[in-house]
Scaffold this active site. Structure first.
Site, PDB file in Angstrom:
ATOM      1  N   CYS A   1       0.939   1.003  -9.747  1.00 27.33           N
ATOM      2  CA  CYS A   1       0.922   0.164  -8.475  1.00 27.33           C
ATOM      3  C   CYS A   1      -0.184  -0.318  -8.574  1.00 27.33           C
ATOM      4  O   CYS A   1      -1.481   0.456  -8.761  1.00 27.33           O
ATOM      5  CB  CYS A   1       1.204   0.976  -7.209  1.00 27.33           C
ATOM      6  SG  CYS A   1       0.952  -0.197  -5.744  1.00 27.33           S
TER       7      CYS A   1
ATOM      8  N   GLY B   1       0.748  -1.319  -0.051  1.00 25.27           N
ATOM      9  CA  GLY B   1       0.041  -0.126   0.008  1.00 25.27           C
ATOM     10  C   GLY B   1       0.907   1.396  -0.017  1.00 25.27           C
ATOM     11  O   GLY B   1       0.368   2.173   0.541  1.00 25.27           O
TER      12      GLY B   1
ATOM     13  N   GLY C   1      10.817  -8.474 -13.167  1.00 26.09           N
ATOM     14  CA  GLY C   1       9.745  -9.678 -12.965  1.00 26.09           C
ATOM     15  C   GLY C   1      10.140 -11.095 -12.949  1.00 26.09           C
ATOM     16  O   GLY C   1      10.416 -11.480 -13.963  1.00 26.09           O
ATOM     17  N   GLY C   2      10.379 -11.527 -11.796  1.00 25.71           N
ATOM     18  CA  GLY C   2      10.385 -12.906 -11.556  1.00 25.71           C
ATOM     19  C   GLY C   2      12.118 -13.072 -11.818  1.00 25.71           C
ATOM     20  O   GLY C   2      12.394 -14.339 -12.117  1.00 25.71           O
TER      21      GLY C   2
ATOM     22  N   GLY D   1      13.922  -7.845  -7.292  1.00 22.60           N
ATOM     23  CA  GLY D   1      13.159  -7.771  -6.271  1.00 22.60           C
ATOM     24  C   GLY D   1      12.841  -9.031  -5.326  1.00 22.60           C
ATOM     25  O   GLY D   1      13.544  -9.114  -4.467  1.00 22.60           O
TER      26      GLY D   1
ATOM     27  N   ASN E   1       5.751  -3.776 -13.191  1.00 27.73           N
ATOM     28  CA  ASN E   1       5.240  -3.780 -12.101  1.00 27.73           C
ATOM     29  C   ASN E   1       4.509  -5.001 -11.566  1.00 27.73           C
ATOM     30  O   ASN E   1       4.466  -5.975 -12.408  1.00 27.73           O
ATOM     31  CB  ASN E   1       4.128  -2.414 -11.553  1.00 27.73           C
ATOM     32  CG  ASN E   1       4.516  -1.916 -10.073  1.00 27.73           C
ATOM     33  OD1 ASN E   1       4.646  -2.954  -9.317  1.00 27.73           O
ATOM     34  ND2 ASN E   1       4.544  -0.571  -9.889  1.00 27.73           N
ATOM     35  N   THR E   2       4.197  -5.309 -10.513  1.00 26.42           N
ATOM     36  CA  THR E   2       3.461  -6.602 -10.201  1.00 26.42           C
ATOM     37  C   THR E   2       2.129  -6.926 -11.078  1.00 26.42           C
ATOM     38  O   THR E   2       1.498  -5.619 -11.473  1.00 26.42           O
ATOM     39  CB  THR E   2       3.361  -6.685  -8.621  1.00 26.42           C
ATOM     40  OG1 THR E   2       2.391  -5.398  -8.266  1.00 26.42           O
ATOM     41  CG2 THR E   2       4.525  -6.774  -7.878  1.00 26.42           C
TER      42      THR E   2
END
Ligand SMILES: Cc1cc2nc3c(=O)[nH]c(=O)nc-3n(C[C@H](O)[C@H](O)[C@H](O)COP(=O)(O)O)c2cc1C
Length: 312
Positions: A135, A75, A250-251, A272, A199-200
Site C-alpha cells: 500500500c 488509508g 491494474g487498469g 478495481g 497495487n496502485t
C-alpha cells in the site's frame, strides 16, 4: 446466449468459472456489497485489506478522478481483524452457493502483526489470503512498504505462510520498484503460492487554482487506465521470472484489457477502478467483451492464451 467458449481458469488448486477477480478495497468488506459483485458475474472476490486494529483512514478528500485514471489515499480504512473475521464468515456463507471463491486480504506494519492477523484470518478458511505488502498511502505510519525490496518481501511471505499452512497465499507487489522480477523470485522462493501484481502507483494531483494537492494525504495511488501499461510490464516481467500463477491487476476496464493482461502471463485478472468507470455491471460487460474478442479471433479457451504475448 449459450457459450461454447471456456472462460474457466485456475489459480493453483482454486478453480474459477472465469478469470475476473474483484480487486481488494474497491467494494470494501460489506458482505452485501461483495455478494452483489459475485452475483454480477466475477470469478472471485477479494475483500478489502484488514489489519490488526480498526482504522478510520485518511480524512476527505481521499479520491479524485483525473484525466487518465483515479488517485486514492483511503488509508487502509478497516474494522480491525476481529470484526473482519465476522464479516468474512458472512461473506463466505453467501458466496459458497454461488461457487465464487473468497480471497481475504491482510496488511500489517510488522512481521509480528502479520503473523497475528494471519492467525485470526485463517480460521475463516478463505480460498486464498492475499498479503498486501504494497500500500503506497501509509508511509508516514509504516515506513517503506515491505514490497520495496526482496528481503523484506520474502520475510513477510515466510511468516504468513508458516502461520496459515495449507491456505494458499498471494503476495501483492508494488509497481514502483526497479526490477519486480527479482521481488517475485524472492517471494516464490519464500513460499508464495501466487502473486498479485500490482497495487496502485504513487502519484499526486494538484489543484492549480487552490495551489495545493487535491488529496488530504497530498499523495495517493494511481489506478485505472493510466496504470495498465505499467501493470502489463510488471506482469510480463514476473511471468518470465517465476512459475507461480499471477493475478494481473491494474487498469483493466474492458474485455480487451483483460485479454492483454492474460497474454502478458496472468492466470486471472483483477478488476478495481473499472467499477467506478462502468458501474456495478462492469464484470458482465467485460465478460461479454472477452467473449466477443475470443470469437472474433477463433480462441476457444482462456487457459490457451495465458502468456501468449510473451512468445511473440
Ligand atoms: C479506492 C481503492 C481502494 C483500494 N484499497 C486497497 C486495499 O485495501 N488493499 C489492496 O491491496 N489494494 C487496494 N487497492 C488497490 C486495488 O486493489 C488495485 O490493486 C489497484 O486499484 C489497481 O487496479 P485497478 O486499476 O483495476 O483499480 C485499492 C484501490 C482503490 C482504487
Amino acid at each position: 446466449m449459450p457459450s461454447d467458449l471456456d472462460l474457466s481458469t485456475k489459480l493453483g488448486d482454486i478453480a474459477m468459472k472465469n478469470p475476473l477477480v474483484l480487486a481488494s478495497g474497491v467494494m470494501g468488506t460489506s458482505p452485501t456489497l461483495l455478494e452483489r459483485a459475485a452475483l454480477s458475474g466475477t470469478g472471485a472476490i477479494t475483500a478489502k485489506s484488514c489489519g490488526l486494529k480498526q482504522r478510520e483512514g485518511h480524512p476527505n478528500p481521499v479520491m479524485v478522478a483525473w484525466e487518465h485514471g483515479l488517485l486514492n489515499a483511503i488509508g487502509l480504512t478497516n474494522p480491525g481483524v476481529d470484526e473482519e473475521v465476522e464479516l468474512l464468515e458472512a461473506t463466505k456463507a453467501s458466496l459458497k452457493p454461488l461457487g465464487v471463491p473468497l480471497f481475504a486480504s491482510i496488511f500489517a506494519g510488522s512481521l509480528k502483526d502479520f503473523s497475528f492477523v494471519a492467525e485470526k484470518i485463517k480460521k475463516v478458511e478463505p480460498d486464498l489470503i492475499e498479503v498486501n505488502i504494497s500500500c503506497p498511502n501509509v508511509h508516514d505510519e509504516f515506513g517503506l512498504p515491505f514490497a520495496a525490496n526482496p528481503e523484506s518481501a520474502a520475510e513477510v511471505t515466510k511468516v504468513v505462510k508458516s502461520e496459515v499452512g495449507n491456505i494458499p497465499i498471494s503476495i501483492k507487489l508494488a509497481p514502483n520498484v526497479p526490477n519486480i522480477g527479482v521481488i517475485a523470485e524472492a517471494v516464490e522462493k519464500a513460499g508464495a503460492d501466487m502473486i498479485t501484481a500490482v497495487n496502485t502507483m504513487p502519484g499526486m494531483v494538484i489543484d492549480a487554482e487552490a495551489a495545493r494537492p487535491v488529496l488530504s494525504n497530498k499523495t495517493g495511488g494511481i489506478s485505472g487506465p493510466a496504470l495498465k501499461p505499467i501493470a502489463l510490464q510488471c506482469v510480463a516481467q514476473i511471468a518470465r521470472s517465476v512459475s507461480v500463477p499471477i493475478i494481473g491487476t491494474g487498469g483493466i476496464t474492458t474485455g480487451r484489457d483483460a485479454i492483454e493482461m492474460i497474454m502478458a502471463g496472468a492466470s486471472a485478472v483483477g478488476v478495481g477502478s473499472a467499477l467506478w468507470y462502468r458501474g456495478p455491471e462492469a464484470f458482465e460487460l467485460i465478460l461479454d467483451e472477452i467473449r466477443v474478442f475470443m470469437r472474433a479471433h477463433s480462441m476457444d479457451a482462456i487457459k490457451e492464451i495465458i502468456g501468449k504475448a510473451l512468445k511473440n
